[in-house]
Scaffold this motif. Sequence first.
Motif, short mmCIF file in Angstrom:
data_model
loop_
_atom_site.label_atom_id
_atom_site.label_comp_id
_atom_site.label_asym_id
_atom_site.label_seq_id
_atom_site.Cartn_x
_atom_site.Cartn_y
_atom_site.Cartn_z
N CYS A 196 4.22 5.58 -8.96
CA CYS A 196 3.68 4.28 -8.58
C CYS A 196 2.21 4.43 -8.23
O CYS A 196 1.84 5.32 -7.47
N GLY A 197 1.39 3.58 -8.81
CA GLY A 197 -0.04 3.59 -8.52
C GLY A 197 -0.39 2.59 -7.43
O GLY A 197 0.44 1.76 -7.04
N PRO A 198 -1.62 2.66 -6.94
CA PRO A 198 -2.06 1.80 -5.84
C PRO A 198 -2.54 0.42 -6.32
O PRO A 198 -3.72 0.14 -6.32
N SER A 199 -1.59 -0.39 -6.74
CA SER A 199 -1.93 -1.78 -7.08
C SER A 199 -0.75 -2.67 -6.72
O SER A 199 0.39 -2.20 -6.67
N ARG B 103 -8.81 1.43 -0.21
CA ARG B 103 -7.92 0.63 0.64
C ARG B 103 -6.53 0.49 0.03
O ARG B 103 -5.52 0.62 0.73
N LEU B 104 -6.45 0.24 -1.27
CA LEU B 104 -5.14 0.05 -1.89
C LEU B 104 -4.29 1.32 -1.84
O LEU B 104 -3.06 1.25 -1.75
N SER B 105 -4.92 2.47 -1.90
CA SER B 105 -4.17 3.73 -1.77
C SER B 105 -3.56 3.85 -0.37
O SER B 105 -2.40 4.23 -0.22
N ARG B 106 -4.34 3.52 0.63
CA ARG B 106 -3.82 3.56 2.01
C ARG B 106 -2.69 2.55 2.19
O ARG B 106 -1.69 2.83 2.84
N MET C 153 -3.92 8.22 -6.61
CA MET C 153 -4.37 7.90 -5.26
C MET C 153 -5.82 8.32 -5.05
O MET C 153 -6.28 9.33 -5.58
N GLN C 154 -6.53 7.50 -4.27
CA GLN C 154 -7.92 7.77 -3.87
C GLN C 154 -7.99 7.58 -2.36
O GLN C 154 -7.85 6.46 -1.88
N PRO C 155 -8.18 8.65 -1.62
CA PRO C 155 -8.07 8.59 -0.15
C PRO C 155 -8.92 7.52 0.52
O PRO C 155 -8.51 6.93 1.49
#
Length: 189
Positions: free
Chosen positions: A105-108, A147-150, A142-144
Motif C-alpha cells: 500500500c502506498g501513501p495515497s 505528510r501522506l506517508s505519516r 514511503m517518504q518520511p
Amino acid sequence: MFLAMVNAKGGVGKSTLAVHLAVWLHERGQRVMPVDCDLQRSSSQWMAEAAPEVRVEVLLSEDELIERAPVFQQEADIIVADGPAGLKELTRALLLVCDTVFIPCGPSVLDVRAVSEAIRVVKQAQSIRKGIPEALLILNKMQPRYRLSRELQAVSSKLDIPTASATIGHRQAYADAVGQGSVVWRLGV
C-alpha cells in the motif's frame, strides 16, 4: 510455501516486490518459482531479464491456478505470485491457495481505499480457510517527511491486519532497476 502479492489497485508495488523477493530468494539458494497472474505480465518480463535462469509461470485463469498450485509446490521451495490489480476471481483463487499474502500500500487516499477492500477479501478467505492465509500489510513508497506517508502509518495501525515493522522507501532505484532488467542491489546505487 506459497506467497502472494495482492491489492485491488495497480501501481502499489506488487510486481516490484514480487520480483525483488523472488530474485533475493533465488540468490540465497532457494528453489523459487515466480508466478505472474497479472495480464500486463510485468513481473514475468522483468524476471526474464533479472534472473533468466529462474523458471517463471504465467497463469491468467483462476482454474489453472487452483489446478497447478499443488504441482508448483512440489517443484519449488517457495512460490512468489504477483497478483493482478483488482479483486476478481483470480485474486480470490490466489487467496485460496497461498500460505501468506502481502498487501502493498502506498501513501495515497486511493491506495488506502483500495487496501481496505483487499483486506475485506483477505478476511473472507481467512474465514473460509480457518485463518489462512497469513496476511501482512506492506507500507511501500514511503517518504518520511511526507505528510501522506505519516498519515498512512497512522491509518495502518487501525486496519484489521498486521503491518510490517519496516517500511519500503520511495526510491528512483526501483524504477531504474526494471528499466535495466535488474534488481536494486545490483545497480550499485
